[in-house]
Motif scaffolding. Structure first.
Motif, PDB file in Angstrom:
ATOM      1  N   PHE A 490       1.183  -1.123  -0.540  1.00 18.19           N
ATOM      2  CA  PHE A 490       0.033   0.020  -0.033  1.00 18.19           C
ATOM      3  C   PHE A 490       0.329   1.174  -0.237  1.00 18.19           C
ATOM      4  CE2 PHE A 490      -3.611  -2.698   1.171  1.00 18.19           C
ATOM      5  CZ  PHE A 490      -4.625  -1.867   0.578  1.00 18.19           C
ATOM      6  N   TRP A 491       2.243   0.879   0.450  1.00 20.18           N
ATOM      7  CA  TRP A 491       2.648   2.271   0.752  1.00 20.18           C
ATOM      8  C   TRP A 491       3.144   2.778  -0.731  1.00 20.18           C
ATOM      9  CZ3 TRP A 491       6.996   2.782   5.435  1.00 20.18           C
ATOM     10  CH2 TRP A 491       6.802   4.455   5.515  1.00 20.18           C
ATOM     11  N   LYS A 492       3.831   1.963  -1.581  1.00 19.32           N
ATOM     12  CA  LYS A 492       3.681   1.611  -3.341  1.00 19.32           C
ATOM     13  C   LYS A 492       3.257   2.542  -3.698  1.00 19.32           C
ATOM     14  CE  LYS A 492       7.035  -2.126  -3.172  1.00 19.32           C
ATOM     15  NZ  LYS A 492       7.360  -3.290  -3.940  1.00 19.32           N
ATOM     16  N   LEU A 493       1.625   2.048  -3.370  1.00 17.60           N
ATOM     17  CA  LEU A 493       0.871   2.463  -4.404  1.00 17.60           C
ATOM     18  C   LEU A 493       0.041   3.940  -4.542  1.00 17.60           C
ATOM     19  CD1 LEU A 493      -0.737  -1.158  -4.626  1.00 17.60           C
ATOM     20  CD2 LEU A 493      -0.201   0.169  -6.398  1.00 17.60           C
ATOM     21  N   LEU A 494      -0.173   4.054  -2.155  1.00 13.99           N
ATOM     22  CA  LEU A 494      -0.456   5.356  -2.117  1.00 13.99           C
ATOM     23  C   LEU A 494       0.699   5.625  -0.579  1.00 13.99           C
ATOM     24  CD1 LEU A 494      -4.294   3.779  -1.125  1.00 13.99           C
ATOM     25  CD2 LEU A 494      -3.902   5.069  -2.808  1.00 13.99           C
ATOM     26  N   PRO A 566       9.390  -7.471   1.772  1.00 14.40           N
ATOM     27  CA  PRO A 566       9.586  -6.954  -0.083  1.00 14.40           C
ATOM     28  C   PRO A 566       7.778  -7.153   0.254  1.00 14.40           C
ATOM     29  CG  PRO A 566      10.365  -9.011  -0.064  1.00 14.40           C
ATOM     30  CD  PRO A 566      10.238  -8.661   1.402  1.00 14.40           C
ATOM     31  N   GLY A 567       7.382  -6.004  -0.711  1.00 11.24           N
ATOM     32  CA  GLY A 567       5.924  -6.058  -0.960  1.00 11.24           C
ATOM     33  C   GLY A 567       5.500  -6.865  -2.259  1.00 11.24           C
ATOM     34  N   ARG A 568       4.122  -6.400  -2.816  1.00 10.00           N
ATOM     35  CA  ARG A 568       3.549  -7.774  -3.645  1.00 10.00           C
ATOM     36  C   ARG A 568       4.295  -7.307  -5.317  1.00 10.00           C
ATOM     37  NH1 ARG A 568      -2.497  -6.763  -5.773  1.00 10.00           N
ATOM     38  NH2 ARG A 568      -1.318  -4.594  -7.231  1.00 10.00           N
ATOM     39  N   GLN A 569       4.683  -8.673  -5.218  1.00 12.35           N
ATOM     40  CA  GLN A 569       5.741  -8.007  -6.316  1.00 12.35           C
ATOM     41  C   GLN A 569       5.756  -8.091  -7.839  1.00 12.35           C
ATOM     42  OE1 GLN A 569       6.731 -12.730  -8.216  1.00 12.35           O
ATOM     43  NE2 GLN A 569       8.413 -12.159  -8.903  1.00 12.35           N
ATOM     44  N   ALA A 570       4.169  -7.683  -8.584  1.00 14.26           N
ATOM     45  CA  ALA A 570       3.419  -8.079  -9.632  1.00 14.26           C
ATOM     46  C   ALA A 570       3.620  -5.710  -9.234  1.00 14.26           C
ATOM     47  CB  ALA A 570       2.090  -7.369  -9.521  1.00 14.26           C
ATOM     48  N   ASN A 574      10.999  -2.008  -5.771  1.00 16.83           N
ATOM     49  CA  ASN A 574      11.175  -1.106  -4.815  1.00 16.83           C
ATOM     50  C   ASN A 574      10.801  -0.888  -3.716  1.00 16.83           C
ATOM     51  OD1 ASN A 574      12.814   0.113  -6.749  1.00 16.83           O
ATOM     52  ND2 ASN A 574      10.821   1.226  -7.596  1.00 16.83           N
ATOM     53  N   HIS A 575      11.296  -0.117  -2.824  1.00 19.08           N
ATOM     54  CA  HIS A 575      10.374  -0.292  -1.224  1.00 19.08           C
ATOM     55  C   HIS A 575      11.027   1.094  -0.529  1.00 19.08           C
ATOM     56  CE1 HIS A 575      10.207  -1.156   2.856  1.00 19.08           C
ATOM     57  NE2 HIS A 575      10.212  -2.718   2.229  1.00 19.08           N
ATOM     58  N   CYS A 576       9.996   1.745   0.228  1.00 21.23           N
ATOM     59  CA  CYS A 576      10.377   3.084  -0.110  1.00 21.23           C
ATOM     60  C   CYS A 576      10.673   3.143   1.396  1.00 21.23           C
ATOM     61  CB  CYS A 576       8.522   3.270  -0.221  1.00 21.23           C
ATOM     62  SG  CYS A 576       7.489   2.564  -1.112  1.00 21.23           S
TER      63      CYS A 576
END
Length: 674
Positions: A490-494, A566-570, A574-576
């Motif tokens: 969620f951090w990557k998307l939002l 790590p987050g979702r592979q899709a 990158n890690h925030c």
């Protein structure tokens, strides 16, 4: 009349004839009344003999009687003439004739009787044969009818069995065709659904990139987008229910129509966007790129600062080692002097290590304070912005449904399987993407139903994730990693969600900054402890220290898990909020004022959770940091802390330095888990 009866009648006639002869002879000498003669009626003879037989006898007897009476012979004269007389001859002739006649009559009668008997037998045989033929015909007819009936029943059963077999085959064929039709329909709708979701996500991201004024101008398209999402969801739910009726191919055409409508909606939306909006999008993209560049520059600067700090730490470690060597040499000199001169006591004062005043009296590093203030400012702006929605009673039901929509999948997050984690994440993300969600009361809501709903739900979800540290993670350390994976995604998307999540984490535990908030002059001890993360119960009682440390342990676990998970592979690698944050925290915790129990607890939890990754990434530098903690920081901590957490930290550091390794934490999700 049978043959035996005729024979008996013939014998009887012969006896009657003999009797009549004797009677005729006896009647000549009889003086009494006569019983036979021409003047006597022969009733008995007439009754017993037939006319053909009796007539000659009567004639002979009458002639004999008349001749005898006319001659008026005496009985004595008659007797001698009975023998060989003409009369005897005639009588014998008559007798023979009578015998012949009787035989002929008997034969005739016998023939007649035989003929009648044969005729009767033939008739009886014919009748019996006719009767048997009739019975045979009746029996044959009955058998034929029974056979026909049996054949008809067998034919009916055979026809019924064939009909049932045909019906079964037809049903099986229909079922097979329906199954093929169902699979074709599912496959067709699935393809349309993938295409629809891809386009829907693009349109949703386009709406998210627009400002509020532009979104309001495109309200009709937004409403149509929600309607299409609801219609497609209804179509998918209809297919998922698996009703008895097979789905029609019209479902595929309907899904294709929805996709075409969405394509037209996308085209119309792009047509409706003006050049100014396009310029705004370009500006937003440029601004995002500039922010990204700025962030990269900051990262580079931070790396440079980190390298400088590492150099400083190395210099300090070297100075510490030199001081330790000097102290050891001085101790050796003192021992030598004491051995050589026992009578003269030394007057020199012992050398004591001094700690810089800046380390013992500081509360937070300036860079961390700036980051902390930035996070709090964003959090406070979001809280102030959603107050109209939060205080409006007309939207109370909507707020409740939003909470349920977030809480249900969030509480179900576990690392049971990748599919399970993906399913719960999709439920949360689809809601934030604007797709309609059916609530428990049967209504349907979207995050676009209110302009402030997005910020309100981000605050809700971030707070809910932090609350998991108190309920699930503090008692089960492995539960932190699936939550951390969803948080990072969620951090990557939002991006705003990640900062709000940090704000809640720092609110619950300012030691994660690290920030030892100083006590204000007008603050009571309870109020100050509350600012430091303690909780006050409803009875105005302060949280117990052991419960406070347990809760802070859970917060530290989640914080460390977010850094290394790590987050979702899709969504890319990158890690925030990467591993550099862990190094930054460990180096800054050494610079703030040590506090009893909590500092040792937080450092120990961080090392246990992400020490393996830090050692693998930083190698000798991390080993130097561990040595610095053991040789420089632990003596400082001992001046304020003599409790169990400090002792456990000392033992843990000794174990790591002795074994030259740190085991990986249990429950860490592997790369590409989902």
């Amino acid at each position: 009349m049978s043959v035996d009866d005729l024979v008996r009648d013939h014998t009887r006639l012969m006896n009657v004839h003999t009797v009549l002869q004797h009677a005729a002879v006896a009647s000549l000498a009889c003086t009494g009344p006569r019983t036979i003669g021409p003047d006597q009626k022969q009733k008995q003879v007439e009754k017993s003999l037939s006319p053909n037989v009796v007539e000659p006898v009567q004639t002979t007897l009458s002639q004999l009687s008349i001749t005898t009476l006319n001659k008026q012979t005496s009985p004595v004269d008659i007797l001698p003439s009975i023998g060989p007389d003409v009369n005897d001859i005639n009588a014998s002739i008559v007798k023979r004739e009578l015998d012949k006649e009787c035989k002929r009559s008997v034969r005739y009668q016998l023939n007649l009787i035989k003929e009648r008997q044969q005729k009767a037998i033939n008739e009886r045989f014919a009748t019996q044969q006719k009767t048997e033929q009739q019975q045979l015909r009746v029996s044959n007819r009955a058998k034929r009818e029974e056979s026909d009936k049996l054949l008809q029943q067998q034919a009916e059963q055979l026809a019924k069995a064939e009909l049932e077999a045909q019906q079964r085959e037809q049903k099986a064929l229909i079922k097979q065709n329906n199954q093929k039709l169902y699979l074709l329909t599912i496959e067709g709708v699935s393809r349309c659904h993938r295409r629809f979701c891809s386009k829907y996500e693009l349109v949703t991201k386009l709406f998210l990139a627009l400002d509020k004024e532009t979104v309001q101008a495109c309200a009709a398209h937004n409403a149509e987008l929600r309607e299409l999402g609801q219609l497609f969801d209804q179509l998918v739910e209809k297919l998922k229910k698996g009703s008895s009726d097979p789905p029609e191919l019209s479902c595929v055409f309907t899904a294709e129509q929805y996709c075409q409508r969405l394509d037209r909606l996308d085209e119309n939306l792009h047509k409706q966007l003006s050049e100014q909006q396009q310029q705004q999008l370009d500006k937003a993209k440029k601004l995002a790129e500039e922010k990204e560049k700025q962030r990269l520059l900051e990262v580079e600067e931070q790396q440079k600062q980190q390298e400088q700090k590492q150099q400083q730490l190395e210099a300090e470690l070297k100075a510490t080692a030199d001081a330790a060597a000097t102290a050891a040499a001085a101790a050796a000199n003192v021992a030598t002097t004491a051995a050589t001169a026992q009578e003269a006591p030394t007057t020199e004062a012992p050398v004591t290590a001094t700690v810089p005043a800046s380390i013992s009296t500081s509360y937070v590093h300036p860079t961390r304070l700036a980051f902390y203030n930035e996070i709090n400012a964003l959090y406070q702006s979001k809280v102030d912005a959603v107050k109209p929605l939060q205080t409006d009673e007309a939207w109370k039901k909507y707020r409740t449904n939003c909470q349920r929509t977030i809480n249900l999948p969030l509480n179900a997050i576990t690392a049971t399987s990748a599919q399970h984690l993906k399913t719960n994440f999709d439920k949360l993300y689809n809601f934030f993407a604007g797709q309609p969600v059916r609530t428990t009361d049967g209504s349907t809501i979207t995050i676009n139903d209110h302009p402030l709903a997005r910020d309100y739900c981000i605050l809700l979800m971030a707070k809910k994730f932090v609350s998991q540290t108190d309920t699930a993670i503090s008692s089960n350390p492995q539960a932190a990693f699936p939550f951390a994976s969803v948080i990072v995604t969620f951090w990557k998307l939002l991006p705003d969600f990640g900062k709000i999540f940090l704000a809640y984490m720092y609110k619950e535990s300012p030691y994660l900054v690290p920030y030892v908030i100083p006590q204000q002059p007008d603050q009571s001890p309870e109020q100050y402890l509350k600012t430091m993360g303690y909780r006050i119960t409803e009875n105005n009682e302060l949280e117990k220290p052991d419960m406070f440390l347990k809760r802070q342990t859970g917060i530290a676990r989640l914080y460390a898990a977010v850094i290394i998970t790590p987050g979702r592979q899709a969504d890319g690698p990158n890690h925030c909020f990467g591993l550099e944050e862990a190094w930054r925290w460990l180096t800054h915790i050494m610079l703030v004022k040590p506090l009893p129990d909590i500092c040792a607890t937080m450092i120990m939890e961080m090392l246990q959770t992400l020490g393996f990754e830090l050692w693998r990434a930083y190698g000798r530098n991390f080993l130097k940091l561990l040595l610095y903690i053991q040789t420089a920081y632990m003596p400082q901590l001992s001046a304020y802390d003599e409790g169990g957490p400090k002792t456990r930290l000392e033992m843990l550091l000794s174990k790591f330095l002795r074994e030259r390794q740190i085991p990986q934490a249990m429950g860490v999700l592997p790369p590409g888990f989902w």
